[in-house]
Design a protein around this motif. Structure first.
Motif, short mmCIF file in Angstrom:
data_model
loop_
_atom_site.label_atom_id
_atom_site.label_comp_id
_atom_site.label_asym_id
_atom_site.label_seq_id
_atom_site.Cartn_x
_atom_site.Cartn_y
_atom_site.Cartn_z
N LEU A 1 0.86 -1.18 0.00
CA LEU A 1 0.00 0.00 0.00
C LEU A 1 0.89 1.22 0.00
N GLY A 2 0.72 2.10 -0.98
CA GLY A 2 1.54 3.29 -1.08
C GLY A 2 0.74 4.55 -0.85
N ILE A 3 1.41 5.57 -0.35
CA ILE A 3 0.78 6.87 -0.15
C ILE A 3 1.50 7.89 -1.01
N ALA A 4 0.78 8.45 -1.96
CA ALA A 4 1.35 9.44 -2.87
C ALA A 4 1.11 10.81 -2.26
N GLU A 5 2.07 11.24 -1.46
CA GLU A 5 1.93 12.49 -0.70
C GLU A 5 2.97 13.52 -1.12
N GLU A 6 4.21 13.07 -1.28
CA GLU A 6 5.27 13.98 -1.72
C GLU A 6 5.36 14.03 -3.24
N ARG A 7 4.88 12.96 -3.88
CA ARG A 7 4.81 12.89 -5.33
C ARG A 7 3.41 12.47 -5.74
N THR A 8 3.09 12.61 -7.00
CA THR A 8 1.75 12.26 -7.47
C THR A 8 1.62 10.74 -7.61
N LEU A 9 0.38 10.29 -7.77
CA LEU A 9 0.14 8.87 -8.01
C LEU A 9 0.90 8.39 -9.24
N GLN A 10 0.88 9.18 -10.30
CA GLN A 10 1.57 8.80 -11.53
C GLN A 10 3.08 8.67 -11.30
N GLN A 11 3.67 9.62 -10.58
CA GLN A 11 5.11 9.58 -10.33
C GLN A 11 5.49 8.39 -9.45
N CYS A 12 4.70 8.13 -8.41
CA CYS A 12 5.00 7.02 -7.50
C CYS A 12 4.95 5.68 -8.23
N LEU A 13 3.91 5.46 -9.02
CA LEU A 13 3.78 4.20 -9.73
C LEU A 13 4.85 4.06 -10.81
N PHE A 14 5.18 5.16 -11.47
CA PHE A 14 6.25 5.11 -12.47
C PHE A 14 7.57 4.73 -11.81
N GLN A 15 7.81 5.26 -10.62
CA GLN A 15 9.05 4.94 -9.91
C GLN A 15 9.16 3.45 -9.63
N HIS A 16 8.05 2.83 -9.21
CA HIS A 16 8.08 1.40 -8.90
C HIS A 16 8.26 0.54 -10.15
N PHE A 17 7.65 0.94 -11.25
CA PHE A 17 7.57 0.05 -12.41
C PHE A 17 8.61 0.32 -13.49
N GLN A 18 9.34 1.43 -13.40
CA GLN A 18 10.36 1.66 -14.41
C GLN A 18 11.53 0.70 -14.19
N THR A 19 12.39 0.55 -15.18
CA THR A 19 13.44 -0.46 -15.14
C THR A 19 14.43 -0.25 -14.01
N SER A 20 14.91 0.99 -13.83
CA SER A 20 15.96 1.22 -12.83
C SER A 20 15.41 1.34 -11.43
N GLY A 21 14.19 1.89 -11.30
CA GLY A 21 13.61 2.08 -9.97
C GLY A 21 14.27 3.18 -9.17
N LYS A 22 15.12 4.00 -9.80
CA LYS A 22 15.86 5.02 -9.06
C LYS A 22 15.64 6.43 -9.60
#
Length: 290
Positions: A200-221
């Motif tokens: 369960l994630g909370i998109a508070e400092e970043r948007t929902l789109q940014q948080c999910l992109f961070q998890h699912f992109q190749t580097s994750g960083k």
């Protein structure tokens, strides 16, 4: 709605809140009830069995609990008439209520679980790479704040594509379309039952789109320095592992999300709220987080 009611009843039982005997309308005007959101249940017993049984349960996530209960026990309302008639005809001996007050963010968290459908995440081969694949996030992920969940389902091999014969079929009749719709609804229900929550994630400092992109992109960083989070590593390993097998047949990944106003996001024990609702622990959430 019956499924939602069963979920609410299970939550109320798991947190062990006590039944309170309904006596007067002033009960619902008390300060501690008047302005709270809550999960609540209405119960009854009979002259033959003292055990209190549920008549109804719901999440009062939009209307304060005191107002909702007054509406529910009002004899001029449909549900209120049911209760009044049951008592007058001596079907019921006493009427009871129980409640657990919740924050706005906890109410949205429960809505995320009970009302929002899982979205499957597609995967494709990474361009120019023989042993890698990548996730394809769907469009329409909000650039706003809120809550999101990640889940998985055990894979059973890739789905076969439609045959040429299927493509050449004439347009389906109305009866066939209705049948297909019913089958689709049933499939969605089965999918929801099979998907296991893991984060369960909370998109508070970043948007929902940014948080999910961070998890699912190749580097994750991309948005964070240092090592990727546990759930991001899990997603990376799952993606790589599937590619090594030669077919995309590992864990099927799903997401769901709900928008929440930023001012309310930090209030409440969100992980404990969701874990209580689903009945098991979230694998990749730190126990002191959220």
């Amino acid at each position: 709605r019956q499924e939602v009611m069963q979920n609410v009843m299970r939550i109320l039982e798991s947190v062990e809140v006590k039944w309170e005997h309904f006596q007067t309308w002033t009960d619902f005007s008390r300060l501690h009830l008047s302005n709270k959101l809550a999960i609540f249940g209405v119960g009854y017993n009979t002259r033959w069995r003292e055990e209190i049984r549920y008549h109804y349960a719901e999440i009062s996530s939009q209307v304060p609990l005191g107002k909702r209960l007054r509406e529910y026990f009002n004899p001029e309302k449909a549900e209120g008439r049911v209760i009044m008639t049951k008592v007058q005809k001596m079907n019921w001996k006493n009427v009871y209520y129980k409640f657990l007050d919740i924050t706005i963010s906890e109410a949205r968290c429960l809505e995320l679980h009970m009302e929002v459908d899982w979205i499957p995440i597609a995967q494709t081969r990474a361009a120019g790479c023989s042993n890698g694949s990548q996730y394809l996030l769907p469009g329409g992920i909000p650039k706003t704040y809120g809550l999101y969940a990640i889940g998985y389902e055990e894979g059973s091999g890739s789905n076969s594509s439609s045959s040429t014969e299927d493509k050449d079929k004439s347009s389906p009749s109305q009866e066939e379309e209705e049948t297909d719709h019913c089958e689709s609804v049933e499939k969605d229900k089965r999918t929801s039952a099979k998907v296991t929550y893991c984060y369960l994630g909370i998109a508070e400092e970043r948007t929902l789109q940014q948080c999910l992109f961070q998890h699912f992109q190749t580097s994750g960083k991309h948005y964070s320095r240092g090592e990727p989070s546990a759930v991001t590593r899990f997603l990376q390993d799952n993606c790589t592992g599937q590619a090594k097998e030669g077919v995309l047949s590992g864990l099927h990944i799903y997401i769901k999300f709900i928008e929440v106003e930023l001012d309310f996001l930090s209030a409440g024990s969100l992980v404990e709220c969701l874990e209580t609702a689903i009945g098991y622990s979230l694998k990749f959430n730190k126990k002191d987080a959220l």
